[in-house]
Design a protein around this motif. Structure first.
Motif, PDB file in Angstrom:
ATOM      1  N   PRO A 120       2.123  71.504  55.472  1.00 42.17           N
ATOM      2  CA  PRO A 120       1.617  71.697  56.844  1.00 42.17           C
ATOM      3  C   PRO A 120       1.963  73.052  57.467  1.00 42.17           C
ATOM      4  O   PRO A 120       2.876  73.735  57.008  1.00 42.17           O
ATOM      5  N   ASP A 139       6.972  67.628  58.664  1.00 39.26           N
ATOM      6  CA  ASP A 139       6.287  68.542  59.585  1.00 39.26           C
ATOM      7  C   ASP A 139       6.973  68.761  60.935  1.00 39.26           C
ATOM      8  O   ASP A 139       7.016  69.891  61.422  1.00 39.26           O
ATOM      9  N   ASN A 143      -5.952  57.742  58.015  1.00 41.77           N
ATOM     10  CA  ASN A 143      -4.605  58.244  58.231  1.00 41.77           C
ATOM     11  C   ASN A 143      -3.689  57.023  58.254  1.00 41.77           C
ATOM     12  O   ASN A 143      -3.847  56.149  59.114  1.00 41.77           O
ATOM     13  N   ARG A 199       1.774  64.394  53.217  1.00 37.25           N
ATOM     14  CA  ARG A 199       2.176  65.676  53.796  1.00 37.25           C
ATOM     15  C   ARG A 199       3.696  65.817  53.776  1.00 37.25           C
ATOM     16  O   ARG A 199       4.413  64.857  54.077  1.00 37.25           O
ATOM     17  N   LEU A 211      -4.251  61.396  55.315  1.00 43.53           N
ATOM     18  CA  LEU A 211      -2.999  61.920  55.872  1.00 43.53           C
ATOM     19  C   LEU A 211      -1.960  60.819  55.926  1.00 43.53           C
ATOM     20  O   LEU A 211      -2.136  59.809  56.593  1.00 43.53           O
ATOM     21  N   CYS A 212      -0.874  61.042  55.181  1.00 44.72           N
ATOM     22  CA  CYS A 212       0.307  60.186  55.325  1.00 44.72           C
ATOM     23  C   CYS A 212       1.375  61.083  55.931  1.00 44.72           C
ATOM     24  O   CYS A 212       1.812  62.049  55.314  1.00 44.72           O
ATOM     25  N   ARG A 213       1.730  60.788  57.190  1.00 46.89           N
ATOM     26  CA  ARG A 213       2.740  61.616  57.874  1.00 46.89           C
ATOM     27  C   ARG A 213       4.104  61.074  57.467  1.00 46.89           C
ATOM     28  O   ARG A 213       4.535  60.038  57.966  1.00 46.89           O
ATOM     29  N   THR A 214       4.781  61.776  56.590  1.00 44.38           N
ATOM     30  CA  THR A 214       6.027  61.222  56.040  1.00 44.38           C
ATOM     31  C   THR A 214       7.096  61.022  57.105  1.00 44.38           C
ATOM     32  O   THR A 214       7.950  60.155  56.975  1.00 44.38           O
ATOM     33  N   GLU A 215       7.030  61.812  58.167  1.00 46.29           N
ATOM     34  CA  GLU A 215       8.074  61.667  59.196  1.00 46.29           C
ATOM     35  C   GLU A 215       8.050  60.287  59.842  1.00 46.29           C
ATOM     36  O   GLU A 215       9.078  59.782  60.273  1.00 46.29           O
ATOM     37  N   HIS A 216       6.871  59.675  59.908  1.00 44.30           N
ATOM     38  CA  HIS A 216       6.800  58.341  60.529  1.00 44.30           C
ATOM     39  C   HIS A 216       7.628  57.327  59.751  1.00 44.30           C
ATOM     40  O   HIS A 216       8.041  56.318  60.278  1.00 44.30           O
ATOM     41  N   ASP A 244       0.481  55.550  57.195  1.00 42.78           N
ATOM     42  CA  ASP A 244       1.824  55.942  56.760  1.00 42.78           C
ATOM     43  C   ASP A 244       2.595  54.802  56.125  1.00 42.78           C
ATOM     44  O   ASP A 244       3.729  54.989  55.710  1.00 42.78           O
TER      45      ASP A 244
END
Ligand code: PEP
Ligand code: MG
Length: 918
Positions: A742, A656, A575, A653, A595-600, A577
């Motif tokens: 998500p 989210d 995971n 992703r 998982l790349c959490r784009t919000e970060h 970002d």
């Protein structure tokens, strides 16, 4: 030689297993029944090694004891009596005999070793009559009375609970001993005479009478049953329970009790006692390693009361015993095919083995020993893989002090002292002087626990601290042993340290440090420094980053993981970002990003402003304007990640979290943003208020955002595909994005979002004249999604289980608030483990299984992965292997752990190496 105990009645179940040199009932395979200590004593006897005779009362008796209100099964008394007669015959002494008494030790021993957590009683069988016999036979009244006072003290503490009534801080026996020394004008125990010890026995017995209202038991049989009951009872003491919880040891296992004929290491100058390892337990290096004390009893070494001497010196002190010990240690390691930890006693020049077990070791040593044993052809690579606890790899990735900083600290005179390097790694933190304080302060800062010596009561504080420093005790003292096992940095036996608990300060020479001040420990050299020395990454990390050449730590690490990769079936992704995280993940062996959490990505610099403008926009036009500012920023982020990952898959992703997480909350932030956006403060504040939610985790988040504002999904998809085309053009390697939607609950939600993504993908590829291999899929993180997985799979090319949300929504426990009561649930055994850390197989796991089955039935070749925190937890990884997932994804630092855990899962399932799916 007498045979071991026989069955008393043919029909009765056996509870007692005797052992004597050359013979034993049971052996190393019977750890479940005899506990580790009992099983290995029996095994050593069968190997013909010099072991004092004795017998073991099985763990089944412990289970009975607790199930029947602390009573024993019928027939046990007779079996114990018979076994004791066998021991008497073997040593030619009788229990309770006034002329030549047999004395015994009563020891605990569970299936898994729990060092120092349960109780032991030594020198049992002494009373006013037998002590006289012992004095005559040993020729040393001083020794006999000293043994007696030790026995009274230990028995009073362990069996009669005298010390605990006084509270942990004041030990009445120690007080009486100090008083006696003062009165006699001497400083050390050896200066006391037989008369002193005799007088102290009387004083100690008075203390017992005062505290319990009953005289100290004279009858050896009564003493024996008291001790057996206390040792079984110690299975449920607070520290044993805490230790079991930390080490996942089920309470149902119970302890065995071994009763062993005493041999004495304190019988004179040719007697001694020691602890040794067949290899270095800190580094794993192949060298006989240990320490001993002449004229001392075992407890003196283990409790760290006196600082022992290095084992090599035994060659000079007792050459005969040393030679035999050498022979035995090599034999035991060959026999058990693993590094052994040995306890021995020399009685008047004669060696006796008191214990052997697989030695506790640091993570460094665990990996190195396993790899070396394969090279020495003692074990196979498969066995080596199964022997290393995946969590142990953590230690190899631990920081060390930067050499330049360390040199500066030395030059600046920050070095306070140098003691035993008992647990490797570098730790810097605030000084605390008690375990309670360590737990408290650790919530806010890194702490170093400083103790005169540690005891099992300190275990929770040791867990909370990043480092442990003790003034007393050797490499095998409690602090050293437990610290190594926990992977804590530890410096032990710093004798120059004067610690004042009451004033909460330590003094070393002229320097005084108080609680809260910074201190640094180098657990690899044993150095202690004032102040906080900056740390740097481990050797493994430095080598991986190309900054150092490979040393033994790195070589062992690389070898074990190379074997792991050969056996594991699961893929391992990370995971990540950001580009630097992705680079680190690749160094650790990640095969992609799960998982790349784009919000970060939005939480820095200009991005948060543009993001806020986008969220607060009135209508699509304003929103599009803000999104146009975000597009290049996102594109640059993705390009950085694609560059780091090359042709490896990267799961990205879409947005989210609930939007209000991005919003300004302070008035001055709102007014700044209002100016930026050219709107009034009041209008913006009203908008911020309107976005607030009562239960944001179940609110306007996940794909619900993309459905409300499809332009956000479109912008993100464009950024992904444009970045992929740019990188493909620049590097010649085509990135492999996997776009993930998500918090989907219905197929219709997913269909709407995948349509947006696919349309943009087609458009960008056409604009750029390039094809980018890609997938569009979804997270399964709501129970409903798992229940309708077949229909969802018709829209999704992959599933990735978001087990953080899936656990939250399956249990109905908020991920953010669960910490208030989940620990209590674990303590009360309502939960076996924290379900947010270890996958709940029966609930969330069952939903996963259904989703996999239905998903695969609807779409052959559906790719399956996990990206919740459980993707880095070995037990959960085993479950993922069972489910047949293609990969697990976890934080970069856990990638090596996941690689090893995945190999173990495959090996335990009996699989042969095969090629992994990508
Ligand atoms: C999850 O829910 O498991 C997940 C990976 O997503 P997040 O933690 O970002 O909600
Ligand atoms: Mg989630």
């Amino acid at each position: 030689m007498a045979p071991p105990a026989r069955k008393t009645r043919k029909s009765a179940a056996r509870h007692v297993y005797g052992f004597a040199p050359g013979k034993a009932r049971g052996g190393a395979r019977d750890k479940d029944l005899l506990g580790g200590k009992g099983a290995n004593l029996a095994e050593m006897c069968k190997l013909g090694l010099p072991v004092p005779p004795g017998f073991t009362i099985s763990t089944e008796v412990c289970a009975y004891f607790y199930a029947h209100g602390r009573r024993y099964p019928r027939g046990l008394e007779a079996e114990v009596r018979a076994a004791l007669r066998d021991v008497e015959r073997c040593v030619g002494k009788r229990f309770g005999d006034a002329e030549d008494p047999l004395l015994v030790s009563v020891r605990s021993g569970a299936r898994a070793s729990m060092p120092g957590m349960m109780d032991t009683v030594l020198n049992l069988g002494l009373n006013e009559r037998t002590v006289q016999g012992l004095a005559r036979r040993s020729g040393s009244p001083r020794f006999a009375w000293d043994a007696y006072r030790r026995f009274v003290q230990m028995y009073a503490d362990v069996v009669l609970g005298v010390e605990s009534e006084e509270g942990a801080d004041f030990d009445p026996f120690q007080g009486a001993l100090e008083e006696r020394k003062r009165a006699r004008g001497v400083r050390t125990d050896p200066e006391l005479t037989a008369e002193d010890w005799q007088a102290l026995v009387a004083t100690f017995k008075d203390i017992v009478l005062r505290h319990t209202g009953r005289p100290f038991p004279e009858d050896p049989e009564e003493q024996l049953w008291g001790a057996i009951g206390a040792v079984f009872g110690s299975w449920e003491n607070e520290r044993a329970i805490a230790y079991r919880r930390m080490n996942d040891i089920p309470s149902s296992w119970g302890t065995a009790v071994s009763v062993v004929a005493m041999v004495f290491g304190n019988l004179g100058p040719r007697s001694g006692t020691g602890v040794a390892f067949t290899r270095d337990p800190a580094t794993g290096e192949k060298r006989f390693y240990g320490e001993f004390l002449m004229n001392a009893q075992g407890e003196d070494v283990v409790a760290g009361l006196r600082t022992p001497e290095p084992i090599e010196l035994l060659a000079e002190r007792e050459p005969g015993a040393w030679k035999e010990l050498q022979r035995i240690q090599a034999r035991l390691e060959r026999h058990f095919r693993d590094m052994q930890d040995l306890e021995f006693t020399i009685e008047d020049g004669r060696l006796w083995m008191l214990q052997c077990r697989n030695g506790k070791r640091t993570g460094f040593a665990a990996v190195r020993v396993a790899v070396d044993l394969v090279k020495e052809r003692r074990i196979t690579p498969e066995e080596a893989l199964l022997r290393v606890d995946p969590e142990a790899l953590n230690q190899l990735l631990q920081p060390i002090f930067a050499p330049a900083e360390l040199a500066r600290a030395r030059a600046d005179g920050q070095r306070l002292t140098r003691a035993l390097a008992a647990g490797p790694g570098a730790a810097a933190g605030e000084i605390v002087f008690s375990a309670e304080r360590a737990q408290e302060r650790a919530k806010a800062a890194r702490v170093v626990l400083v103790r005169i010596e540690t005891s099992p009561e300190d275990i929770r504080g040791m867990q909370a601290a990043c480092g442990i420093l003790t003034a007393r005790g050797g490499m095998t003292s409690h602090a050293a042993l437990v610290a190594r096992q926990m992977g804590r940095v530890c410096v032990a036996g710093a004798g120059e340290l004067e610690i004042d608990y009451r004033e909460r300060r330590l003094r070393i020479g002229e320097r005084v440090l108080r609680e809260g001040e910074a201190i640094s420990l180098d657990g690899s050299t044993g150095e202690v420094f004032a102040g906080a020395i900056p740390t740097r990454p481990s050797e493994v990390l430095a080598v991986l980053a190309g900054k150092e050449t490979a040393g033994p730590v790195y070589r062992a690490y690389a070898q074990i993981l190379a074997w792991a990769d050969r056996f594991r079936v699961l893929g391992v992704r990370a995971n990540a970002d950001q580009g630097d995280q992705a680079e680190l993940a690749v160094l650790f062996g990640a095969e992609g990003i799960g998982l790349c959490r784009t919000e970060h990505m939005f939480f820095e610099g200009q991005k948060i402003d543009a993001m806020r403008e986008m969220i607060l926009a009135d209508g699509p036009e304003e929103r599009e304007r803000a999104l146009a500012k975000l597009l290049p920023l996102q594109r640059a982020d993705f390009a950085e990640i694609f560059r780091a990952m090359g042709a490896r898959p990267v799961t990205i992703r879409s947005l989210d979290p609930p939007l209000h997480e991005f919003l300004p909350h302070e008035e001055h932030e709102i007014s700044f943003l209002a100016r930026e956006m050219g709107v009034s403060f009041d209008r913006l504040k009203a908008k911020v208020e309107s976005l607030k939610e009562l239960n944001p985790m179940l609110g306007h988040r996940g794909c619900r955002l993309g459905i409300s504002y499809p332009e956000i999904t479109r912008m993100q998809a464009r950024a992904i595909f444009e970045a992929a085309c740019d990188v493909a053009r620049d590097t010649g390697k085509k990135p492999r994005p996997e776009i993930m939607i998500p918090l989907v609950a219905t197929p219709a939600e997913l269909a709407l979002q995948t349509a947006e993504v696919r349309a943009v993908a087609a458009a960008v590829q056409a604009e750029r004249g390039l094809t980018i291999p890609h997938l569009v899929g979804t997270m399964i993180e709501l129970p409903r999604a798992a229940l309708v997985a077949g229909a969802i799979a018709r829209e999704a090319e992959f599933f990735s289980f978001g087990t953080n949300d899936l656990t939250q929504t399956t249990f109905g426990i908020s991920r953010d608030d669960g910490a208030k009561f989940v620990p209590l649930y674990v303590e009360r055994e309502i939960f076996e483990a924290d379900p947010f850390a270890r996958l709940d197989r029966a609930g969330a796991g069952r939903l996963m299984r259904m989703a996999c089955e239905e998903g695969l039935a609807a779409r052959a070749g559906l790719k399956l992965g996990i990206c919740g925190e459980h993707g880095g937890d070995p037990s959960s990884i085993e479950f993922c292997h069972e489910l047949g997932l293609d990969y697990v994804s976890c934080s970069p630092f856990r990638v090596p752990i996941a690689r090893l855990a995945a190999a173990q899962a495959a090996l335990r399932a009996g699989e042969r190496p095969r090629r992994r799916a990508k």
